[in-house]
Design a protein around this motif. Structure first.
Motif, PDB file in Angstrom:
ATOM      1  N   GLU A  50       0.830  -1.192   0.000  1.00  0.00           N
ATOM      2  CA  GLU A  50       0.000   0.000   0.000  1.00  0.00           C
ATOM      3  C   GLU A  50       0.868   1.246   0.000  1.00  0.00           C
ATOM      4  OE1 GLU A  50      -2.468  -0.381   3.458  1.00  0.00           O
ATOM      5  OE2 GLU A  50      -3.940  -1.639   2.426  1.00  0.00           O
ATOM      6  N   LEU A  51       0.380   2.288  -0.650  1.00  0.00           N
ATOM      7  CA  LEU A  51       1.020   3.590  -0.645  1.00  0.00           C
ATOM      8  C   LEU A  51      -0.014   4.605  -0.200  1.00  0.00           C
ATOM      9  CD1 LEU A  51       3.623   5.178  -1.351  1.00  0.00           C
ATOM     10  CD2 LEU A  51       2.653   5.528  -3.634  1.00  0.00           C
ATOM     11  N   ASP A  52       0.259   5.281   0.902  1.00  0.00           N
ATOM     12  CA  ASP A  52      -0.705   6.220   1.489  1.00  0.00           C
ATOM     13  C   ASP A  52      -2.034   5.531   1.770  1.00  0.00           C
ATOM     14  OD1 ASP A  52       1.179   8.274   1.311  1.00  0.00           O
ATOM     15  OD2 ASP A  52       0.534   8.822  -0.709  1.00  0.00           O
ATOM     16  N   GLY A  53      -1.967   4.261   2.178  1.00  0.00           N
ATOM     17  CA  GLY A  53      -3.161   3.521   2.547  1.00  0.00           C
ATOM     18  C   GLY A  53      -3.947   2.937   1.390  1.00  0.00           C
ATOM     19  N   VAL A  54      -3.478   3.134   0.156  1.00  0.00           N
ATOM     20  CA  VAL A  54      -4.191   2.642  -1.029  1.00  0.00           C
ATOM     21  C   VAL A  54      -3.444   1.442  -1.606  1.00  0.00           C
ATOM     22  CG1 VAL A  54      -5.018   3.212  -3.343  1.00  0.00           C
ATOM     23  CG2 VAL A  54      -5.058   4.946  -1.541  1.00  0.00           C
ATOM     24  N   PRO A  55      -4.127   0.324  -1.893  1.00  0.00           N
ATOM     25  CA  PRO A  55      -3.449  -0.852  -2.458  1.00  0.00           C
ATOM     26  C   PRO A  55      -2.807  -0.548  -3.804  1.00  0.00           C
ATOM     27  CG  PRO A  55      -5.665  -1.405  -1.707  1.00  0.00           C
ATOM     28  CD  PRO A  55      -5.571   0.081  -1.676  1.00  0.00           C
ATOM     29  N   VAL A  56      -1.568  -1.020  -3.980  1.00  0.00           N
ATOM     30  CA  VAL A  56      -0.835  -0.814  -5.222  1.00  0.00           C
ATOM     31  C   VAL A  56      -0.589  -2.142  -5.929  1.00  0.00           C
ATOM     32  CG1 VAL A  56       1.292   0.054  -6.272  1.00  0.00           C
ATOM     33  CG2 VAL A  56       0.306   1.232  -4.292  1.00  0.00           C
ATOM     34  N   ALA A  57      -0.135  -3.159  -5.170  1.00  0.00           N
ATOM     35  CA  ALA A  57       0.279  -4.416  -5.788  1.00  0.00           C
ATOM     36  C   ALA A  57       0.303  -5.512  -4.736  1.00  0.00           C
ATOM     37  CB  ALA A  57       1.665  -4.260  -6.422  1.00  0.00           C
ATOM     38  N   GLY A  58       0.462  -6.737  -5.199  1.00  0.00           N
ATOM     39  CA  GLY A  58       0.614  -7.873  -4.300  1.00  0.00           C
ATOM     40  C   GLY A  58       1.958  -8.528  -4.526  1.00  0.00           C
ATOM     41  N   ILE A  59       2.513  -9.099  -3.461  1.00  0.00           N
ATOM     42  CA  ILE A  59       3.745  -9.871  -3.571  1.00  0.00           C
ATOM     43  C   ILE A  59       3.499 -11.226  -2.919  1.00  0.00           C
ATOM     44  CG2 ILE A  59       6.179 -10.047  -2.953  1.00  0.00           C
ATOM     45  CD1 ILE A  59       6.389  -7.068  -2.990  1.00  0.00           C
ATOM     46  N   GLY A  60       3.762 -12.280  -3.667  1.00  0.00           N
ATOM     47  CA  GLY A  60       3.563 -13.621  -3.147  1.00  0.00           C
ATOM     48  C   GLY A  60       4.817 -14.449  -3.273  1.00  0.00           C
ATOM     49  N   ALA A  61       5.119 -15.224  -2.240  1.00  0.00           N
ATOM     50  CA  ALA A  61       6.275 -16.129  -2.270  1.00  0.00           C
ATOM     51  C   ALA A  61       5.871 -17.400  -3.006  1.00  0.00           C
ATOM     52  CB  ALA A  61       6.736 -16.436  -0.849  1.00  0.00           C
ATOM     53  N   LEU A  62       5.588 -17.240  -4.309  1.00  0.00           N
ATOM     54  CA  LEU A  62       4.992 -18.320  -5.088  1.00  0.00           C
ATOM     55  C   LEU A  62       5.843 -18.766  -6.262  1.00  0.00           C
ATOM     56  CD1 LEU A  62       1.347 -16.906  -5.257  1.00  0.00           C
ATOM     57  CD2 LEU A  62       2.201 -18.685  -3.726  1.00  0.00           C
ATOM     58  N   ALA A  63       6.960 -18.068  -6.534  1.00  0.00           N
ATOM     59  CA  ALA A  63       7.753 -18.408  -7.716  1.00  0.00           C
ATOM     60  C   ALA A  63       8.245 -19.850  -7.657  1.00  0.00           C
ATOM     61  CB  ALA A  63       8.926 -17.446  -7.862  1.00  0.00           C
ATOM     62  N   GLY A  64       8.754 -20.266  -6.490  1.00  0.00           N
ATOM     63  CA  GLY A  64       9.223 -21.633  -6.363  1.00  0.00           C
ATOM     64  C   GLY A  64       8.087 -22.636  -6.382  1.00  0.00           C
ATOM     65  N   GLU A  65       6.997 -22.307  -5.706  1.00  0.00           N
ATOM     66  CA  GLU A  65       5.862 -23.227  -5.617  1.00  0.00           C
ATOM     67  C   GLU A  65       5.228 -23.474  -6.977  1.00  0.00           C
ATOM     68  OE1 GLU A  65       1.405 -23.124  -3.642  1.00  0.00           O
ATOM     69  OE2 GLU A  65       3.049 -22.121  -2.600  1.00  0.00           O
ATOM     70  N   LEU A  66       5.116 -22.415  -7.795  1.00  0.00           N
ATOM     71  CA  LEU A  66       4.479 -22.552  -9.104  1.00  0.00           C
ATOM     72  C   LEU A  66       5.474 -22.805 -10.223  1.00  0.00           C
ATOM     73  CD1 LEU A  66       1.842 -19.666  -8.887  1.00  0.00           C
ATOM     74  CD2 LEU A  66       1.500 -22.093  -8.434  1.00  0.00           C
ATOM     75  N   ALA A  67       6.762 -22.855  -9.884  1.00  0.00           N
ATOM     76  CA  ALA A  67       7.824 -23.102 -10.878  1.00  0.00           C
ATOM     77  C   ALA A  67       7.774 -22.072 -11.995  1.00  0.00           C
ATOM     78  CB  ALA A  67       7.721 -24.516 -11.433  1.00  0.00           C
ATOM     79  N   VAL A  68       7.659 -20.779 -11.621  1.00  0.00           N
ATOM     80  CA  VAL A  68       7.651 -19.691 -12.596  1.00  0.00           C
ATOM     81  C   VAL A  68       8.791 -18.731 -12.264  1.00  0.00           C
ATOM     82  CG1 VAL A  68       5.181 -19.852 -13.020  1.00  0.00           C
ATOM     83  CG2 VAL A  68       6.011 -18.341 -11.207  1.00  0.00           C
ATOM     84  N   PRO A  69       9.277 -17.960 -13.247  1.00  0.00           N
ATOM     85  CA  PRO A  69      10.340 -16.994 -12.974  1.00  0.00           C
ATOM     86  C   PRO A  69       9.854 -15.882 -12.057  1.00  0.00           C
ATOM     87  CG  PRO A  69      10.084 -17.394 -15.342  1.00  0.00           C
ATOM     88  CD  PRO A  69       8.911 -18.006 -14.661  1.00  0.00           C
ATOM     89  N   VAL A  70      10.790 -15.268 -11.358  1.00  0.00           N
ATOM     90  CA  VAL A  70      10.464 -14.080 -10.568  1.00  0.00           C
ATOM     91  C   VAL A  70      10.139 -12.954 -11.536  1.00  0.00           C
ATOM     92  CG1 VAL A  70      11.360 -12.370  -8.963  1.00  0.00           C
ATOM     93  CG2 VAL A  70      11.889 -14.788  -8.631  1.00  0.00           C
ATOM     94  N   SER A  71       8.946 -12.441 -11.475  1.00  0.00           N
ATOM     95  CA  SER A  71       8.547 -11.397 -12.424  1.00  0.00           C
ATOM     96  C   SER A  71       7.303 -10.680 -11.924  1.00  0.00           C
ATOM     97  CB  SER A  71       8.265 -11.998 -13.805  1.00  0.00           C
ATOM     98  OG  SER A  71       7.165 -12.891 -13.746  1.00  0.00           O
ATOM     99  N   TRP A  72       7.148  -9.443 -12.418  1.00  0.00           N
ATOM    100  CA  TRP A  72       5.924  -8.696 -12.197  1.00  0.00           C
ATOM    101  C   TRP A  72       4.884  -9.113 -13.233  1.00  0.00           C
ATOM    102  CZ3 TRP A  72       4.298  -5.951  -8.245  1.00  0.00           C
ATOM    103  CH2 TRP A  72       5.249  -5.476  -7.327  1.00  0.00           C
ATOM    104  N   MET A  73       3.659  -9.268 -12.795  1.00  0.00           N
ATOM    105  CA  MET A  73       2.610  -9.788 -13.657  1.00  0.00           C
ATOM    106  C   MET A  73       1.375  -8.884 -13.585  1.00  0.00           C
ATOM    107  SD  MET A  73       2.098 -12.770 -15.438  1.00  0.00           S
ATOM    108  CE  MET A  73       3.009 -14.005 -14.498  1.00  0.00           C
ATOM    109  N   PRO A  74       0.909  -8.360 -14.735  1.00  0.00           N
ATOM    110  CA  PRO A  74      -0.373  -7.643 -14.732  1.00  0.00           C
ATOM    111  C   PRO A  74      -1.524  -8.625 -14.918  1.00  0.00           C
ATOM    112  CG  PRO A  74       0.610  -7.485 -16.898  1.00  0.00           C
ATOM    113  CD  PRO A  74       1.562  -8.313 -16.059  1.00  0.00           C
TER     114      PRO A  74
END
Length: 265
Positions: A50-74
């Motif tokens: 959150e920035l100034d109390g407003v949601p901006v993005a999510g971060i999940g410790a899922l790259a290893g679990e889902l076998a995907v590269p570390v990356s930002w995803m829209p």
């Protein structure tokens, strides 16, 4: 947070980073972008920035679990994640994960377009406060691809841009401006599709077709210094930078771009 039914299909609805180490990612992005974090509906493996109390993005410790590269995803809204995934396959794209169910009551799939640029589709309610695009929004999106007009055909058919929808919801509109394609939601630019040189070979993975996430900051130099101090680095030779933007790599390897903006918080 207030969850509402999306009134516009095909619109960007969320940004998510697939990380390996959640706490390390939180420390880095807090230092660079001033975000504060709280745990999300998925428990201890996922947090909401959150920035100034407003949601901006999510971060999940899922790259290893889902076998995907570390990356930002829209993520983009769809009325039916399974049908959207089928449209991706039919038009030469790839479905990497899903569709699967996520709390609270949504379904998502991680997919990629025919050029290999990854994105997500989301069926379900969205955050009323979340924004992306021009103006006061803290972030905007850019597709870096070989041919923006070919890409617009793919995304238009998969995400139903500019089409009549099934339940009365609106859809995003596409305009063609010089060599770029601009996606608009209620008249406001929310994403741009740009043609340019891309590489599929390993020496410069930063030049592969991809969705670039741009975060707005009031000044580049302090954010750059914080990124380097906390284990990140500057990515050279992308062709995306100028005097008012800079592409960085976080300690896990996730790419993102900073845009200097007087409207940043």
């Amino acid at each position: 947070m207030v969850l509402v039914k999306s009134e516009v299909l095909g619109a960007p609805c969320w940004l998510s980073l697939m990380a390996r180490d959640l706490e390390a990612a939180e420390r880095f992005y807090s230092a660079v972008l001033g975000w504060r974090f709280r745990r999300g509906a998925m428990g201890q493996v996922f947090s909401v920035a959150e920035l100034d109390g407003v949601p901006v993005a999510g971060i999940g410790a899922l790259a290893g679990e889902l076998a995907v590269p570390v990356s930002w995803m829209p993520y983009f809204t769809v009325d039916d994640a399974d049908a959207a995934a089928s449209r991706v396959r039919e038009r030469g794209g790839t479905v990497g994960v899903g569709p699967v169910s996520f709390p609270p009551g949504g379904r998502a799939a991680l997919v990629s377009d025919p050029e290999g640029a990854a994105f997500g589709v989301w069926e379900g309610r969205v955050l009323a406060e979340w924004r992306v695009g021009d103006g006061e929004a803290p972030a905007w999106l850019e597709l870096h691809t070989r041919n923006a007009f070919d890409a617009a055909m793919f995304y238009g058919e998969v995400l139903e841009w500019g089409q009549d929808t099934h339940d009365g919801a609106g859809s995003c509109e596409v305009s063609y401006e010089e060599d770029r394609v601009v996606l608009r939601n209620d008249g406001q630019a929310v994403a741009r599709l740009n043609s340019g040189p891309v590489e599929e070979a390993a020496p410069k993975p930063q030049l592969r077709p991809r969705w670039l996430v741009h975060f707005k900051v009031p000044a580049l130099e302090p954010a750059k210094a914080a990124a380097v101090e906390h284990g990140g680095g500057v990515v050279e030779g992308t062709g995306w930078g100028d005097g008012h933007r800079l592409t960085l790599r976080d300690p896990d390897g996730g790419l993102f771009t900073l845009d200097e903006s007087t409207r940043a918080g």
